[in-house]
Design a protein around this motif. Structure first.
Motif, PDB file in Angstrom:
ATOM      1  N   TYR A 147      36.289  27.738  32.368  1.00 56.82           N
ATOM      2  CA  TYR A 147      37.333  28.741  32.590  1.00 56.82           C
ATOM      3  C   TYR A 147      38.128  28.483  33.866  1.00 56.82           C
ATOM      4  CZ  TYR A 147      35.091  31.703  29.037  1.00 56.82           C
ATOM      5  OH  TYR A 147      34.565  32.209  27.881  1.00 56.82           O
ATOM      6  N   PRO A 162      38.764  40.974  28.500  1.00 58.66           N
ATOM      7  CA  PRO A 162      37.964  39.795  28.816  1.00 58.66           C
ATOM      8  C   PRO A 162      36.745  39.630  27.917  1.00 58.66           C
ATOM      9  CG  PRO A 162      38.705  40.825  30.840  1.00 58.66           C
ATOM     10  CD  PRO A 162      39.120  41.752  29.712  1.00 58.66           C
ATOM     11  N   SER A 206      34.603  35.589  38.155  1.00 60.43           N
ATOM     12  CA  SER A 206      35.642  36.596  37.924  1.00 60.43           C
ATOM     13  C   SER A 206      36.239  36.430  36.531  1.00 60.43           C
ATOM     14  CB  SER A 206      36.756  36.479  38.975  1.00 60.43           C
ATOM     15  OG  SER A 206      37.414  35.233  38.864  1.00 60.43           O
ATOM     16  N   GLY A 207      36.996  37.439  36.114  1.00 61.75           N
ATOM     17  CA  GLY A 207      37.811  37.350  34.913  1.00 61.75           C
ATOM     18  C   GLY A 207      37.058  36.975  33.653  1.00 61.75           C
ATOM     19  N   LEU A 208      37.590  36.024  32.920  1.00 67.29           N
ATOM     20  CA  LEU A 208      37.013  35.621  31.639  1.00 67.29           C
ATOM     21  C   LEU A 208      35.643  34.992  31.823  1.00 67.29           C
ATOM     22  CD1 LEU A 208      40.171  34.010  29.968  1.00 67.29           C
ATOM     23  CD2 LEU A 208      39.508  36.414  30.095  1.00 67.29           C
ATOM     24  N   HIS A 225      43.761  41.167  29.871  1.00 72.10           N
ATOM     25  CA  HIS A 225      43.837  42.117  30.982  1.00 72.10           C
ATOM     26  C   HIS A 225      42.817  41.767  32.063  1.00 72.10           C
ATOM     27  CE1 HIS A 225      44.428  46.600  32.245  1.00 72.10           C
ATOM     28  NE2 HIS A 225      44.506  45.762  33.256  1.00 72.10           N
ATOM     29  N   THR A 226      43.227  40.854  32.932  1.00 70.20           N
ATOM     30  CA  THR A 226      42.447  40.527  34.125  1.00 70.20           C
ATOM     31  C   THR A 226      43.050  41.286  35.312  1.00 70.20           C
ATOM     32  OG1 THR A 226      43.842  38.566  34.386  1.00 70.20           O
ATOM     33  CG2 THR A 226      41.740  38.270  33.268  1.00 70.20           C
TER      34      THR A 226
END
Length: 257
Positions: free
Chosen positions: A86, A225, A15-17, A197-198
């Motif tokens: 991360y 991201p 997820s995310g970054l 912006h996650t």
């Protein structure tokens, strides 16, 4: 170091970054291992992205969990060339609150365990894997470790004492890891994100979201991201960047609250 045909470990890669970095690395020819606790999302990414990706359910704080996962990576793809850390958690509590009392010590320890000890745990074991590689160029390069901190490591806000301590720790150990591993041909750098912006930002009321965007110097928006992923790619590909902590924050300087 070119990404093509390199083996990358990405913690928090579901997820995310981490997911943004996973997608960018795969698009540039790397084979990647997702180290994450979210088995459902990890399996979905493997199905989407194909044979160049594997998923390992990993607790970054557990030595046996990380060691076993790295062995699986080596069996599938060979030794690691890249490690992107991360995985992390956030927690908010003041050092002392008149109603709630002192900051719960167990919560402080939990954040340290995941964000700081977990980062170091994966980095040290990934370095061991990288040492199995022959040097890939005339400079003797074998691998690169990319850790993730936060601007809170420099300018933590009220209630971020645990989170800021861990991110400051990641920043502080960057140059030391780089020095420790220099003669082995392994570099270490740290990305220091600001407001990225996650999905968690999508739950905020519009007025708060807008206020956060307005706090960024330029460009006046939240980061994307993939902008963090681009920085990770740069840190892999530019062999002369070592021991650095690179702020990716639009020039923001966090206020006390």
């Amino acid at each position: 170091m070119d990404l093509k045909d390199k083996v990358a470990i990405i913690t928090g890669g579901a997820s995310g970054l981490g997911e943004a970095t996973l997608r960018r690395f795969v698009a540039h020819g790397a084979t990647c291992a997702i180290f994450d606790m979210n088995e459902e999302r990890g399996a979905a990414l493997v199905e989407e992205l194909g044979d160049n990706v594997i998923y390992q359910q990993v607790n970054v704080t557990d030595e046996a969990s990380v060691s076993s996962a790295i062995q699986s990576v080596e069996a599938a793809f060979g030794p690691a060339h890249i490690c992107c850390n991360y995985a992390g958690i956030a927690w908010a509590a003041k050092t002392y609150h008149p109603k709630n009392g002192p900051h719960p010590l167990e919560d402080f320890k939990r954040v340290v365990d995941v964000n700081l000890i977990g980062t170091f745990n994966v980095a040290r074991l990934a370095a061991e894997s990288m040492m199995k590689n022959d040097p890939i160029d005339d400079d003797g390069q074998r691998g690169v470790i990319i850790n993730t901190a936060s601007v809170a490591g420099y300018e933590g806000q009220i209630g971020q004492v645990a989170y800021s301590a861990t991110k400051g720790g990641v920043i502080g150990m960057t140059i030391v890891i780089a020095r420790d591993l220099a003669e082995l041909g392994i570099r270490c750098n740290t990305i220091v994100p600001g407001l990225i912006h996650t999905p968690m930002f999508d739950t905020l009321p519009e007025n708060i979201f807008q206020a956060l965007e307005n706090s960024v110097l330029n460009p006046q928006r939240l980061g994307k991201p993939d902008e963090i992923a681009k920085t990770a790619q740069y840190l892999v590909e530019n062999d002369y960047v070592n021991g650095e902590c690179i702020r990716m924050d639009g020039g923001i300087r966090m206020t006390p609250r």
